[in-house]
Design an enzyme around this catalytic site. Structure first.
Site, PDB file in Angstrom:
ATOM      1  N   GLU A 163      12.907 -39.514 -38.400  1.00 38.83           N
ATOM      2  CA  GLU A 163      12.179 -40.717 -37.996  1.00 38.83           C
ATOM      3  C   GLU A 163      11.202 -41.184 -39.061  1.00 38.83           C
ATOM      4  O   GLU A 163       9.981 -41.199 -38.847  1.00 38.83           O
ATOM      5  CB  GLU A 163      11.448 -40.469 -36.668  1.00 38.83           C
ATOM      6  N   GLU A 200      18.834 -36.630 -31.331  1.00 35.80           N
ATOM      7  CA  GLU A 200      17.865 -36.328 -30.274  1.00 35.80           C
ATOM      8  C   GLU A 200      18.133 -37.232 -29.088  1.00 35.80           C
ATOM      9  O   GLU A 200      18.393 -38.427 -29.255  1.00 35.80           O
ATOM     10  CB  GLU A 200      16.407 -36.593 -30.701  1.00 35.80           C
TER      11      GLU A 200
HETATM   12  C1  BGP Z   1      11.006 -38.018 -31.257  1.00 29.88           C
HETATM   13  C2  BGP Z   1      10.517 -37.044 -32.295  1.00 29.88           C
HETATM   14  C3  BGP Z   1      10.293 -35.664 -31.784  1.00 29.88           C
HETATM   15  C4  BGP Z   1       9.818 -35.572 -30.349  1.00 29.88           C
HETATM   16  C5  BGP Z   1      10.512 -36.562 -29.424  1.00 29.88           C
HETATM   17  C6  BGP Z   1       9.977 -36.676 -28.014  1.00 29.88           C
HETATM   18  O1  BGP Z   1      10.594 -39.296 -31.544  1.00 29.88           O
HETATM   19  O2  BGP Z   1      11.409 -36.931 -33.394  1.00 29.88           O
HETATM   20  O3  BGP Z   1       9.455 -35.040 -32.727  1.00 29.88           O
HETATM   21  O4  BGP Z   1       8.459 -35.487 -30.269  1.00 29.88           O
HETATM   22  O5  BGP Z   1      10.511 -37.840 -29.977  1.00 29.88           O
HETATM   23  O6  BGP Z   1       8.933 -37.613 -27.924  1.00 29.88           O
HETATM   24  P1  BGP Z   1       7.474 -37.224 -27.465  1.00 29.88           P
HETATM   25  O7  BGP Z   1       7.230 -35.882 -28.070  1.00 29.88           O
HETATM   26  O8  BGP Z   1       6.550 -38.238 -28.026  1.00 29.88           O
HETATM   27  O9  BGP Z   1       7.487 -37.226 -25.990  1.00 29.88           O
END
Ligand code: BGP
Length: 474
Positions: free
Chosen positions: A166, A365
């Site tokens: 990201e 993801e």
């Molecule tokens: C993505 C990231 C992760 C993780 C995930 C979940 O954007 O790559 O690192 O954190 O989101 O989101 P959050 O942790 O903000 O709930």
């Protein structure tokens, strides 16, 4: 539904969200560590990267659980801020480098293929203080130097590399929206950082190809899938298109196709945020496109034409071109405030097929963070996360449908393997197949979804008949 042979079924995480600071040396703060120290009060219950899941000392337990579940792949990152004791002269911290080595070896002996992101927001704070971080081309060069060392040391065993996870996110939160420390609102810097990460990727791809290592290299992008409120309204369609250019194609066009789209360049020039580049750099970007892309896909972004007139004296923000559209009745993950819309997987496949010539991609993801998950423990203490099983099933159903119709999607990686620390939300929303019990010394326990994922991997059969379950959630 049958899951094709070779389709990756894995899980992801990152260094900073799991490791903890055990063994960290003075001066090795990442951007995240520094933010946590300065604005500890915005982190849920004061939890953060300091302890995380203590993967540094407990990785063997986690790898044993990965083996038990049967993950084909595990993606994590290497922590740039911990990899050196001197970031400019590239003096490696051998203690940390050994840890990385051990983790890679443990994964391989557990039959779990490692996928490694070279940066998952772990830019060293030292380089921010000294050079203004990703705004600087000096940092680009230092990143490439770092990546070369990783290829030399681990490239014999790691065959799937990703320059960034990201890459757009940190500067969007800091320089575009001003939400995160140090709240340095500066849209021009936002775009320069975006460009510098594209350049850093191209240079790293070049370095990888001229190394003696085999394998492939790509990037992980959080594709924000923009749906217009009404497809028959040209203004809504235009709003979605501009959103898409500014948040998605700003990375994917140069990295996959080798060029920025003229429409995006015009948009940036019109708003005085065009990045500084040289012809030589642009030629380098063109010549060194990536091999594969991972897409992080969680929720749809619904937009409509802007509701209000833009104040021309305000700093640029893509909101100049759109307003959010909330679909009445939408299904929500209320813990995270994200809409749940599984057909997005199928729509994503169409974009990759039609706009990117069926370029190889995978879901890097997708997952569901749930608050107060302890309430779902059964009498033997196991979390009964049927909502997560449904969430994964629905998304996989749409993804596999696309794969059966010819999408070049190579796999699905769940976020996350264990519960871990989110930026600010810390352990509030639990994402894992494996619970991290904060009330019991970070004990690891498989959730029901962990057992279910194991069966999915074993049988390669998705037993799910409903293609889209309606609103019933945790
Ligand atoms: C993505 C990231 C992760 C993780 C995930 C979940 O954007 O790559 O690192 O954190 O989101 O989101 P959050 O942790 O903000 O709930």
């Amino acid at each position: 539904m049958q899951i094709p042979e070779g389709f990756m079924l894995g899980a992801a995480s990152s260094a900073w969200q799991t490791e903890g600071w055990h063994g960290k040396k003075a001066g090795q703060d990442s951007y995240l560590d520094d933010w946590f120290k300065h604005e500890y009060f915005v982190w849920h219950e004061g939890k953060g990267p300091d302890v995380a899941t203590d993967f540094m000392t407990r990785y063997s337990e986690d790898v044993a659980l990965m083996k038990e579940i049967g993950l084909s792949h595990y993606r994590t990152s290497i922590n740039w801020s911990r990899f050196f004791t001197d970031y400019e002269n590239l003096v490696v911290d051998e203690d940390y480098a050994d840890h990385v080595n051990n983790v890679i070896n443990a994964l391989i002996s557990a039959n779990v293929e490692p996928m490694i992101a070279i940066e998952h927001y772990e830019v060293p704070q030292f380089l921010i203080d000294k050079y203004d971080g990703w705004n600087s081309k000096r940092v680009v060069d230092l990143f490439v130097g770092y990546a070369k060392i990783l290829f030399e040391r681990y490239g014999d065993r790691v065959h799937q590399w990703f320059t960034f996870n990201e890459p757009i996110v940190p500067q969007t939160r800091i320089h575009l929206d001003g939400l995160r420390y140090p709240h340095d609102l500066n849209p021009k810097k936002w775009m320069q950082c975006n460009y510098n990460k594209v350049l850093a990727t191209a240079l790293t791809v070049q370095a990888f190809r001229s190394s003696s290592q085999s394998g492939r290299i790509g990037i992980i992008h959080n594709w924000e899938f923009a749906y217009p409120r009404a497809t028959n309204n040209q203004l809504d369609v235009l709003a979605a298109k501009r959103f898409d250019l500014l948040y998605n194609r700003v990375f994917t066009d140069p990295l996959i196709k080798g060029d920025y789209s003229p429409e995006l360049i015009k948009l940036l020039s019109d708003n005085h945020i065009l990045f500084n580049s040289t012809d030589e750099e642009l030629a380098l970007i063109k010549a060194n496109t990536i091999d594969v892309i991972g897409l992080n896909l969680y929720f749809p972004k619904r937009v409509k034409t802007p509701e209000h007139q833009w104040d021309p004296s305000a700093p640029f923000n893509p909101r100049k071109y759109y307003s959010d559209f909330e679909l009445p009745g939408r299904k929500m993950n209320n813990s995270r405030g994200w809409e749940i819309y599984p057909p997005m997987m199928y729509d994503m496949a169409k974009v990759m097929r039609d706009d990117y010539n069926n370029f190889p991609w995978f879901i890097s993801e997708n997952g569901m963070g749930t608050e107060n998950e302890r309430r779902f423990k059964n009498s033997s203490g196991q979390i009964q996360d049927d909502y997560r099983i449904n969430f994964i099933s629905e998304h996989l159903w749409w993804l596999l449908k696309a794969v059966h119709e010819g999408a070049n999607c190579e796999g699905y990686m769940l976020w996350a393997f264990t519960d871990n620390v989110s930026p600010m939300n810390a352990f509030k929303n639990r994402y894992g197949l494996v619970e991290i019990d904060l009330e019991d010394n970070l004990a690891r326990h498989l959730k029901k979804s962990g057992l279910w994922y194991h069966e999915l991997i074993e049988t390669k059969q998705l037993n799910y008949s409903t293609r889209f379950a309606y609103r019933s959630q945790a």
